[in-house]
Design a protein around this motif. Structure first.
Motif, PDB file in Angstrom:
ATOM      1  N   GLY A  83       0.789  -1.220   0.000  1.00  0.00           N
ATOM      2  CA  GLY A  83       0.000   0.000   0.000  1.00  0.00           C
ATOM      3  C   GLY A  83       0.818   1.266   0.000  1.00  0.00           C
ATOM      4  N   VAL A  84       2.093   1.187   0.405  1.00  0.00           N
ATOM      5  CA  VAL A  84       2.910   2.403   0.464  1.00  0.00           C
ATOM      6  C   VAL A  84       3.118   3.002  -0.926  1.00  0.00           C
ATOM      7  N   ASP A  85       2.965   2.204  -1.946  1.00  0.00           N
ATOM      8  CA  ASP A  85       3.142   2.695  -3.319  1.00  0.00           C
ATOM      9  C   ASP A  85       1.831   3.109  -3.970  1.00  0.00           C
ATOM     10  N   ARG A  86       0.731   3.004  -3.233  1.00  0.00           N
ATOM     11  CA  ARG A  86      -0.567   3.305  -3.832  1.00  0.00           C
ATOM     12  C   ARG A  86      -0.864   4.792  -3.767  1.00  0.00           C
ATOM     13  N   THR A  87      -1.127   5.377  -4.919  1.00  0.00           N
ATOM     14  CA  THR A  87      -1.712   6.709  -4.996  1.00  0.00           C
ATOM     15  C   THR A  87      -3.043   6.566  -5.721  1.00  0.00           C
ATOM     16  N   TRP A  88      -4.070   7.160  -5.150  1.00  0.00           N
ATOM     17  CA  TRP A  88      -5.412   6.990  -5.716  1.00  0.00           C
ATOM     18  C   TRP A  88      -6.250   8.219  -5.398  1.00  0.00           C
TER      19      TRP A  88
END
Length: 383
Positions: free
Chosen positions: A194-199
Motif C-alpha cells: 500500500g505504500v506505493d498506492r496513490t489513488w
C-alpha cells in the motif's frame, strides 16, 4: 428519488461510447454500470498505475452534509477523528453497528461548507437516511447527490479535469492507504504494497462526464476500465466494502484500523468492540492475499469457497472476496479466512467443479490483536 431518465431505464455511462468499451448488461440499479475495460486490461493497468489514465467511477454514490455541525455529526457517529477536518483534507471513516460490525465505509472530503461523502454503489441513499435520522438538533442538512455529481478516479492529478469546487476547494479525495494515519494501527507485518498506492477520486458534475470523455477522445488522457482499477486495488491489499466486507465484518479483520479508525478518540457506536478486540482479543477472521494457480486460466468469483485438508478431508476455511489478473503478479485474490488457519497450509479455491490451488500471503496475521500483551510500537503519521 430515482436515477432514470424518465423512460424507466438507466442511462448509459458517458464512457460507454469510447472506442473498445466493454460494459456489462445494465442491472436494476439507480446509476449506470461502468466499463469493465477498453480492449486491453493489462495495458490499462500499467497506464492507470503510471498516472496516464482515468477510470469511470460514476457508479459510486455521493452524500452531502451541509451546515455548521456537519463535522460534529461525523465525528460523533463514525470511527475516525473528523472534528477538525480541514477544507481539502481527505479522510476515511466507518459507520459501525452497536456490535462493531461495518455498516458503511465512507471516504470524506470537506470544502469548508459541505462534507462530501463517497460510498460504494447502492449505499448513498441508506447512508443519507441514517445521517438524517441521527442529526437531531444539530445544524446539518443531509442529501443524496449521486444524480447530480459523479466520481472520476485516477492515480495522479489530471490537467483539464472539471473537478467540482463549489467553494473554491477542489473536491478530490486522496486515498490515505499509503500510510498508517494518526491514531490508526497496522496489523500487516513487513513490507506493505500500500505504500506505493496513490489513488484520487475526483467529484465532477454528472452532466460534465461527456466533457471528461472528450478528454480521452482528444488524447489528453488515457482511459482504463474497472477491472484495471480492481487489480491495482487488490495488489495493494486495499479493502472495499462492496466486495470484501459482509454483515459480520469488523474493521480488524480487513486491517481497516490502518486508515479508517482512530483508536484514541472518544465514544462512538461500536467503539467498545473495536477497543476490546484490539487490546484484549483476536479478530475471528482475517484477510489474506491469495496467489492463484493460473494454469487453467480460471478466476474465482466473489464468494468462492476456500478449503484446506484436515484429516484427509477438505474443510471450508474461508471465502474469496475479490479477484483479478494482475499484469505482473498474475491471478490474485483477497480472501477472508478463519483466524486459526495456518499461514503455510495448502489451500484450494472452488470454481465450479474445479479446484484452484492457492498460496496464502498473510495480511492480518493469526496473532493480530491483544495489543495490551505486546510492547506498543510507535505509529506512523500521515507521511
Amino acid at each position: 428519488m430515482t436515477g432514470t431518465d424518465g423512460s424507466g431505464t438507466v442511462p448509459a455511462s458517458a464512457f460507454a461510447s469510447l472506442p473498445g468499451a466493454v460494459v456489462p448488461e445494465l442491472d436494476a440499479g439507480v446509476l449506470p454500470l461502468v466499463p469493465l475495460h477498453y480492449g486491453d486490461p493489462f495495458r490499462e493497468q500499467r497506464e492507470l498505475e503510471a498516472g496516464r489514465a482515468i477510470v469511470d467511477a460514476s457508479d459510486l454514490g455521493i452524500v452531502a452534509l451541509v451546515g455548521d455541525d456537519r463535522l460534529q455529526l461525523l465525528h460523533a457517529l463514525t470511527s475516525q477523528d473528523l472534528a477538525h477536518l480541514a477544507p481539502g483534507e481527505s479522510a476515511e471513516t466507518l459507520v459501525l453497528d452497536p456490535q462493531g460490525r461495518v455498516e458503511y465505509a465512507v471516504r470524506v472530503v470537506d470544502d469548508g461548507e459541505t462534507s462530501w461523502l463517497i460510498v460504494d454503489p447502492g449505499l448513498a441513499a441508506p447512508l443519507a437516511v441514517f445521517f438524517d435520522r441521527m442529526r437531531f438538533m444539530l445544524r446539518v442538512e443531509v442529501s443524496d447527490r449521486s444524480l447530480e455529481f459523479a466520481v472520476v478516479a485516477s492515480a495522479a492529478e489530471v490537467p483539464g479535469l472539471p473537478v467540482a469546487a463549489p467553494t473554491g476547494v477542489p473536491l478530490t479525495w486522496s486515498d490515505p492507504w499509503s500510510a498508517v494515519v494518526a491514531g490508526g494501527w497496522q496489523y500487516a507485518e513487513g513490507a506493505h504494497p500500500g505504500v506505493d498506492r496513490t489513488w484520487l477520486e475526483s467529484i465532477v458534475r454528472r452532466d460534465a462526464l461527456h466533457e471528461v470523455a472528450a478528454l480521452v477522445r482528444s488524447g489528453s488522457i488515457g482511459v482504463a476500465g474497472s477491472l484495471a482499477a480492481e487489480a491495482l486495488r487488490i495488489a495493494a491489499w486495499r479493502p472495499r466494502q462492496a466486495l470484501d466486507a459482509d454483515e459480520r465484518t469488523i474493521p480488524h479483520e480487513l486491517d481497516w484500523l490502518r486508515t479508517a479508525v482512530h483508536l484514541e478518540k472518544g465514544c462512538y457506536r461500536g467503539q467498545e468492540t473495536v477497543a476490546k478486540v484490539h487490546n484484549l482479543g483476536r479478530p475471528p477472521r482475517r484477510v489474506v492475499m491469495l496467489h492463484l494457480d493460473g494454469s487453467d486460466a480460471v478466476l474465482p468469483p466473489h464468494g468462492a469457497e476456500i478449503t484446506a485438508e484436515k484429516d484427509g478431508e477438505p474443510r471450508e476455511v474461508g471465502r474469496v472476496t475479490s479477484s483479478a489478473i494482475h499484469y505482473d503478479l498474475g491471478p490474485i485474490a483477497l480472501a477472508v479466512v478463519k483466524r486459526a488457519v495456518p499461514i503455510d497450509v495448502a489451500l484450494s479455491v472452488r470454481v465450479g467443479d474445479d479446484a484452484v490451488a492457492a498460496s496464502q500471503q498473510a495480511i492480518v496475521p493469526p496473532g493480530a490483536g491483544a495489543t495490551a500483551d505486546v510492547p506498543r510500537l510507535p505509529r506512523l503519521g500521515r507521511g
